[in-house]
Design a protein around this motif. Structure first.
Motif, PDB file in Angstrom:
ATOM      1  N   SER A   1      49.010  -3.146 -34.330  1.00 17.17           N
ATOM      2  CA  SER A   1      48.812  -3.872 -35.583  1.00 17.17           C
ATOM      3  C   SER A   1      49.431  -3.176 -36.791  1.00 17.17           C
ATOM      4  O   SER A   1      49.581  -3.799 -37.840  1.00 17.17           O
ATOM      5  CB  SER A   1      47.321  -4.082 -35.847  1.00 17.17           C
ATOM      6  N   ASN A   2      49.768  -1.904 -36.648  1.00 18.15           N
ATOM      7  CA  ASN A   2      50.248  -1.147 -37.797  1.00 18.15           C
ATOM      8  C   ASN A   2      51.146  -0.009 -37.306  1.00 18.15           C
ATOM      9  O   ASN A   2      50.680   0.836 -36.538  1.00 18.15           O
ATOM     10  CB  ASN A   2      49.035  -0.586 -38.559  1.00 18.15           C
ATOM     11  N   PRO A   3      52.392   0.035 -37.770  1.00 14.21           N
ATOM     12  CA  PRO A   3      53.293   1.114 -37.331  1.00 14.21           C
ATOM     13  C   PRO A   3      52.741   2.518 -37.644  1.00 14.21           C
ATOM     14  O   PRO A   3      53.066   3.472 -36.950  1.00 14.21           O
ATOM     15  CB  PRO A   3      54.587   0.862 -38.109  1.00 14.21           C
ATOM     16  N   ALA A   4      51.882   2.630 -38.654  1.00 18.69           N
ATOM     17  CA  ALA A   4      51.298   3.928 -38.992  1.00 18.69           C
ATOM     18  C   ALA A   4      50.407   4.457 -37.871  1.00 18.69           C
ATOM     19  O   ALA A   4      50.135   5.658 -37.807  1.00 18.69           O
ATOM     20  CB  ALA A   4      50.502   3.828 -40.291  1.00 18.69           C
ATOM     21  N   TYR A   5      49.942   3.559 -36.989  1.00 16.84           N
ATOM     22  CA  TYR A   5      49.104   3.983 -35.871  1.00 16.84           C
ATOM     23  C   TYR A   5      49.918   4.449 -34.670  1.00 16.84           C
ATOM     24  O   TYR A   5      49.351   4.903 -33.684  1.00 16.84           O
ATOM     25  CB  TYR A   5      48.163   2.852 -35.437  1.00 16.84           C
TER      26      TYR A   5
ATOM     27  N   ALA B   1      38.562   5.569 -41.174  1.00 16.20           N
ATOM     28  CA  ALA B   1      37.560   4.512 -41.005  1.00 16.20           C
ATOM     29  C   ALA B   1      37.814   3.421 -42.043  1.00 16.20           C
ATOM     30  O   ALA B   1      37.273   3.437 -43.153  1.00 16.20           O
ATOM     31  CB  ALA B   1      36.154   5.087 -41.147  1.00 16.20           C
ATOM     32  N   VAL B   2      38.674   2.473 -41.673  1.00 17.20           N
ATOM     33  CA  VAL B   2      39.056   1.386 -42.575  1.00 17.20           C
ATOM     34  C   VAL B   2      38.881   0.049 -41.861  1.00 17.20           C
ATOM     35  O   VAL B   2      38.827  -0.011 -40.628  1.00 17.20           O
ATOM     36  CB  VAL B   2      40.521   1.529 -43.053  1.00 17.20           C
ATOM     37  N   GLU B   3      38.814  -1.001 -42.657  1.00 22.33           N
ATOM     38  CA  GLU B   3      38.753  -2.359 -42.105  1.00 22.33           C
ATOM     39  C   GLU B   3      39.990  -2.590 -41.237  1.00 22.33           C
ATOM     40  O   GLU B   3      41.114  -2.289 -41.655  1.00 22.33           O
ATOM     41  CB  GLU B   3      38.702  -3.376 -43.248  1.00 22.33           C
ATOM     42  N   GLY B   4      39.784  -3.075 -40.032  1.00 21.37           N
ATOM     43  CA  GLY B   4      40.897  -3.331 -39.120  1.00 21.37           C
ATOM     44  C   GLY B   4      41.447  -2.067 -38.478  1.00 21.37           C
ATOM     45  O   GLY B   4      42.512  -2.090 -37.869  1.00 21.37           O
ATOM     46  N   GLY B   5      40.710  -0.970 -38.593  1.00 25.61           N
ATOM     47  CA  GLY B   5      41.150   0.316 -38.056  1.00 25.61           C
ATOM     48  C   GLY B   5      40.564   0.595 -36.687  1.00 25.61           C
ATOM     49  O   GLY B   5      40.280  -0.320 -35.910  1.00 25.61           O
ATOM     50  N   PRO B   6      40.369   1.876 -36.381  1.00 31.15           N
ATOM     51  CA  PRO B   6      39.928   2.272 -35.045  1.00 31.15           C
ATOM     52  C   PRO B   6      38.497   1.841 -34.736  1.00 31.15           C
ATOM     53  O   PRO B   6      37.691   1.609 -35.642  1.00 31.15           O
ATOM     54  CB  PRO B   6      40.029   3.791 -35.074  1.00 31.15           C
ATOM     55  N   ILE B   7      38.234   1.742 -33.439  1.00 31.68           N
ATOM     56  CA  ILE B   7      36.886   1.446 -32.964  1.00 31.68           C
ATOM     57  C   ILE B   7      36.485   2.490 -31.936  1.00 31.68           C
ATOM     58  O   ILE B   7      37.333   3.156 -31.332  1.00 31.68           O
ATOM     59  CB  ILE B   7      36.766   0.034 -32.357  1.00 31.68           C
TER      60      ILE B   7
ATOM     61  N   THR C   1      51.880   7.075 -34.249  1.00 30.51           N
ATOM     62  CA  THR C   1      52.353   8.422 -34.567  1.00 30.51           C
ATOM     63  C   THR C   1      51.645   9.431 -33.674  1.00 30.51           C
ATOM     64  O   THR C   1      50.558   9.162 -33.149  1.00 30.51           O
ATOM     65  CB  THR C   1      52.061   8.777 -36.039  1.00 30.51           C
ATOM     66  N   GLU C   2      52.247  10.575 -33.524  1.00 30.88           N
ATOM     67  CA  GLU C   2      51.631  11.641 -32.720  1.00 30.88           C
ATOM     68  C   GLU C   2      50.276  12.041 -33.287  1.00 30.88           C
ATOM     69  O   GLU C   2      49.348  12.330 -32.540  1.00 30.88           O
ATOM     70  CB  GLU C   2      52.558  12.857 -32.615  1.00 30.88           C
ATOM     71  N   ALA C   3      50.157  12.062 -34.617  1.00 32.72           N
ATOM     72  CA  ALA C   3      48.880  12.446 -35.235  1.00 32.72           C
ATOM     73  C   ALA C   3      47.774  11.479 -34.822  1.00 32.72           C
ATOM     74  O   ALA C   3      46.672  11.906 -34.454  1.00 32.72           O
ATOM     75  CB  ALA C   3      49.013  12.481 -36.752  1.00 32.72           C
ATOM     76  N   VAL C   4      48.054  10.188 -34.865  1.00 30.72           N
ATOM     77  CA  VAL C   4      47.039   9.199 -34.494  1.00 30.72           C
ATOM     78  C   VAL C   4      46.789   9.244 -32.995  1.00 30.72           C
ATOM     79  O   VAL C   4      45.631   9.205 -32.553  1.00 30.72           O
ATOM     80  CB  VAL C   4      47.448   7.788 -34.963  1.00 30.72           C
ATOM     81  N   TYR C   5      47.831   9.330 -32.188  1.00 31.73           N
ATOM     82  CA  TYR C   5      47.632   9.418 -30.736  1.00 31.73           C
ATOM     83  C   TYR C   5      46.733  10.607 -30.392  1.00 31.73           C
ATOM     84  O   TYR C   5      45.884  10.525 -29.515  1.00 31.73           O
ATOM     85  CB  TYR C   5      48.963   9.553 -29.998  1.00 31.73           C
ATOM     86  N   SER C   6      46.906  11.717 -31.117  1.00 32.06           N
ATOM     87  CA  SER C   6      46.103  12.913 -30.816  1.00 32.06           C
ATOM     88  C   SER C   6      44.630  12.717 -31.153  1.00 32.06           C
ATOM     89  O   SER C   6      43.775  13.416 -30.624  1.00 32.06           O
ATOM     90  CB  SER C   6      46.649  14.128 -31.567  1.00 32.06           C
ATOM     91  N   ARG C   7      44.315  11.764 -32.022  1.00 32.72           N
ATOM     92  CA  ARG C   7      42.922  11.493 -32.403  1.00 32.72           C
ATOM     93  C   ARG C   7      42.236  10.519 -31.454  1.00 32.72           C
ATOM     94  O   ARG C   7      41.029  10.309 -31.553  1.00 32.72           O
ATOM     95  CB  ARG C   7      42.875  10.899 -33.810  1.00 32.72           C
ATOM     96  N   SER C   8      42.982   9.923 -30.581  1.00 38.53           N
ATOM     97  CA  SER C   8      42.466   8.864 -29.699  1.00 38.53           C
ATOM     98  C   SER C   8      41.741   9.472 -28.509  1.00 38.53           C
ATOM     99  O   SER C   8      42.239   9.454 -27.384  1.00 38.53           O
ATOM    100  CB  SER C   8      43.618   7.977 -29.248  1.00 38.53           C
ATOM    101  N   ILE C   9      40.599   9.997 -28.754  1.00 32.18           N
ATOM    102  CA  ILE C   9      39.849  10.759 -27.746  1.00 32.18           C
ATOM    103  C   ILE C   9      39.049   9.822 -26.843  1.00 32.18           C
ATOM    104  O   ILE C   9      38.387   8.907 -27.311  1.00 32.18           O
ATOM    105  CB  ILE C   9      38.929  11.796 -28.440  1.00 32.18           C
ATOM    106  N   TRP C  10      39.166  10.054 -25.549  1.00 37.59           N
ATOM    107  CA  TRP C  10      38.362   9.287 -24.596  1.00 37.59           C
ATOM    108  C   TRP C  10      37.282  10.184 -24.020  1.00 37.59           C
ATOM    109  O   TRP C  10      37.269  11.389 -24.281  1.00 37.59           O
ATOM    110  CB  TRP C  10      39.221   8.662 -23.500  1.00 37.59           C
ATOM    111  N   GLN C  11      36.382   9.607 -23.271  1.00 37.63           N
ATOM    112  CA  GLN C  11      35.189  10.288 -22.756  1.00 37.63           C
ATOM    113  C   GLN C  11      34.385  10.901 -23.904  1.00 37.63           C
ATOM    114  O   GLN C  11      33.710  11.911 -23.762  1.00 37.63           O
ATOM    115  CB  GLN C  11      35.544  11.335 -21.700  1.00 37.63           C
ATOM    116  N   LEU C  12      34.442  10.229 -25.041  1.00 35.26           N
ATOM    117  CA  LEU C  12      33.731  10.657 -26.245  1.00 35.26           C
ATOM    118  C   LEU C  12      32.232  10.574 -26.019  1.00 35.26           C
ATOM    119  O   LEU C  12      31.732   9.585 -25.479  1.00 35.26           O
ATOM    120  CB  LEU C  12      34.136   9.728 -27.411  1.00 35.26           C
ATOM    121  N   ASP C  13      31.516  11.628 -26.416  1.00 35.55           N
ATOM    122  CA  ASP C  13      30.060  11.556 -26.319  1.00 35.55           C
ATOM    123  C   ASP C  13      29.346  12.137 -27.530  1.00 35.55           C
ATOM    124  O   ASP C  13      28.140  11.992 -27.657  1.00 35.55           O
ATOM    125  CB  ASP C  13      29.544  12.191 -25.030  1.00 35.55           C
ATOM    126  N   ARG C  14      30.083  12.784 -28.445  1.00 38.24           N
ATOM    127  CA  ARG C  14      29.404  13.306 -29.633  1.00 38.24           C
ATOM    128  C   ARG C  14      30.381  13.494 -30.790  1.00 38.24           C
ATOM    129  O   ARG C  14      31.577  13.706 -30.576  1.00 38.24           O
ATOM    130  CB  ARG C  14      28.655  14.586 -29.332  1.00 38.24           C
TER     131      ARG C  14
END
Length: 165
Positions: free
Chosen positions: A141-145, A109-115, A147-160
């Motif tokens: 916007s950032n090569p660090a994003y 959770a950083v400025e210019g990070g995920p939403i 990565t497989e680790a970040v892709y795995s965190r990109s959850i859709w149908q989020l509700d909680r």
């Protein structure tokens, strides 16, 4: 008899699909996101679309590995949400409507990070189009994003989200 059975089955599926779709689109009171704070005995914090918007809307354009072409995402930044909740460390257990869960470090959770996006290309996202909420990173916007680790965190149908500290 076979035709009657098919008709009844089709009717049952239609009713079930409608009921499931309504539950996934948010409860009747419009709650899209429920957050449980670590160690809190009180009720979870809930957010409607307008309550998420009130935290400050942000947008970015990026390509994803799940879509074609550049997409525009709009939503509340993860930083704004965690700041509002008073969460500065730990792990967020983000869960989808089907109970799929990923762990997201609060340090993401950083400025210019995920939403937590509630719109893609100017439209609300249906369950079929990865909605109603999708935790998405500005991958371009950032090569660090990218990565497989970040892709795995990109959850859709989020509700909680369950906050673990």
């Amino acid at each position: 008899m076979t035709r009657l059975i098919r008709t009844l089955c089709a009717f049952a599926v239609a009713i079930w699909s409608g009921a499931a779709g309504s539950a996934w689109a948010g409860s009747q009171d419009g709650v899209l996101l429920t957050v449980r704070l670590a160690g809190e005995e009180s009720a979870p914090v809930t957010f409607t679309r307008s309550e998420l918007e009130a935290l400050g809307e942000t947008s970015f354009e990026t390509e994803t590995i799940w879509t074609t072409g550049t997409q525009t995402f709009s939503g509340v930044s993860l930083l704004a949400l965690t700041t509002h909740l008073g969460v500065s460390e730990g792990v967020l257990q983000a869960r989808a409507i089907n109970d799929y869960m990923v762990e997201v470090p609060v340090s993401d959770a950083v400025e210019g990070g995920p939403i937590i996006a509630y719109e893609r290309n100017g439209a609300e996202m249906s369950v079929r189009s990865k909605g109603p909420l999708w935790l998405v990173y500005p991958y371009d916007s950032n090569p660090a994003y990218k990565t497989e680790a970040v892709y795995s965190r990109s959850i859709w149908q989020l509700d909680r989200i369950d906050v673990q500290q």
